[in-house]
Design a protein around this motif. Structure first.
Motif, PDB file in Angstrom:
ATOM      1  N   ILE A   4       0.850  -1.197   0.000  1.00 44.25           N
ATOM      2  CA  ILE A   4       0.000   0.000   0.000  1.00 44.25           C
ATOM      3  C   ILE A   4       0.882   1.243   0.000  1.00 44.25           C
ATOM      4  O   ILE A   4       0.674   2.167  -0.794  1.00 44.25           O
ATOM      5  CB  ILE A   4      -0.952   0.012   1.215  1.00 44.25           C
ATOM      6  N   ILE A  48      -7.264   1.807   7.239  1.00 42.34           N
ATOM      7  CA  ILE A  48      -7.017   0.370   7.067  1.00 42.34           C
ATOM      8  C   ILE A  48      -6.399  -0.127   8.360  1.00 42.34           C
ATOM      9  O   ILE A  48      -5.452   0.473   8.868  1.00 42.34           O
ATOM     10  CB  ILE A  48      -6.055   0.100   5.898  1.00 42.34           C
ATOM     11  N   LEU A 106     -11.172  -2.201   6.075  1.00 41.94           N
ATOM     12  CA  LEU A 106     -11.012  -1.001   5.262  1.00 41.94           C
ATOM     13  C   LEU A 106     -12.249  -0.133   5.460  1.00 41.94           C
ATOM     14  O   LEU A 106     -13.367  -0.591   5.209  1.00 41.94           O
ATOM     15  CB  LEU A 106     -10.855  -1.394   3.784  1.00 41.94           C
ATOM     16  N   THR A 161     -14.012   3.402   4.343  1.00 40.71           N
ATOM     17  CA  THR A 161     -14.015   4.491   3.373  1.00 40.71           C
ATOM     18  C   THR A 161     -15.200   5.400   3.672  1.00 40.71           C
ATOM     19  O   THR A 161     -15.995   5.109   4.559  1.00 40.71           O
ATOM     20  CB  THR A 161     -14.130   3.948   1.931  1.00 40.71           C
ATOM     21  N   PHE A 189      -9.983  -0.960  -2.816  1.00 41.90           N
ATOM     22  CA  PHE A 189      -9.127   0.122  -2.340  1.00 41.90           C
ATOM     23  C   PHE A 189      -8.829   1.137  -3.446  1.00 41.90           C
ATOM     24  O   PHE A 189      -8.923   2.344  -3.241  1.00 41.90           O
ATOM     25  CB  PHE A 189      -7.832  -0.471  -1.769  1.00 41.90           C
ATOM     26  N   CYS A 223      -9.972   5.032  -3.339  1.00 41.12           N
ATOM     27  CA  CYS A 223      -8.994   6.122  -3.458  1.00 41.12           C
ATOM     28  C   CYS A 223      -9.343   7.045  -4.628  1.00 41.12           C
ATOM     29  O   CYS A 223      -9.209   8.262  -4.517  1.00 41.12           O
ATOM     30  CB  CYS A 223      -7.583   5.564  -3.635  1.00 41.12           C
TER      31      CYS A 223
END
Length: 114
Positions: free
Chosen positions: A19, A54, A65, A67, A94, A98
């Motif tokens: 990551i 995370i 995770l 978000t 992910f 993002c």
């Protein structure tokens, strides 16, 4: 059980490094992504102040995770982290999160990513 925990930590360490490597690819671009890691909790902050978190869940041996849209729990199976609800892999979810939160098209390197 100790062997499983050690393996879990190795998998988590490898994921966090990948990551970081991928986020660092955007250091010199017009996408403002900051992150910090503390005690296996990674906080990723975007220019608009939205956040992705995370973290590991040791007892469940999962990666979580969070978000702005949803929360996801991932189990490690068949050499990748898989969402326990959607069966999508970590990187698919992910990368999409993002992109949405940065309002930019973010593409992570897929080579040897689990």
């Amino acid at each position: 059980m100790k062997k499983n925990i050690n393996n879990f930590y190795m998998l988590v360490d490898a994921l966090f490094l990948k990551i970081e490597d991928n986020l660092n690819l955007y250091d010199n671009h017009d996408i403002d992504i900051d992150y910090e890691i503390q005690d296996y909790v990674m906080t990723i902050t975007f220019a608009n102040k939205s956040v992705i978190i995370i973290n590991k869940q040791e007892l469940l041996q999962q990666i979580w995770l969070a978000t702005t849209v949803n929360g996801y729990h991932f189990n490690y199976r068949e050499n990748e982290w898989i969402c326990n609800r959607s069966n999508k892999n970590f990187w698919e979810i992910f990368q999409y999160a993002c992109s949405v939160q940065s309002n930019k098209n973010i593409i992570f390197i897929k080579n040897n990513i689990n």
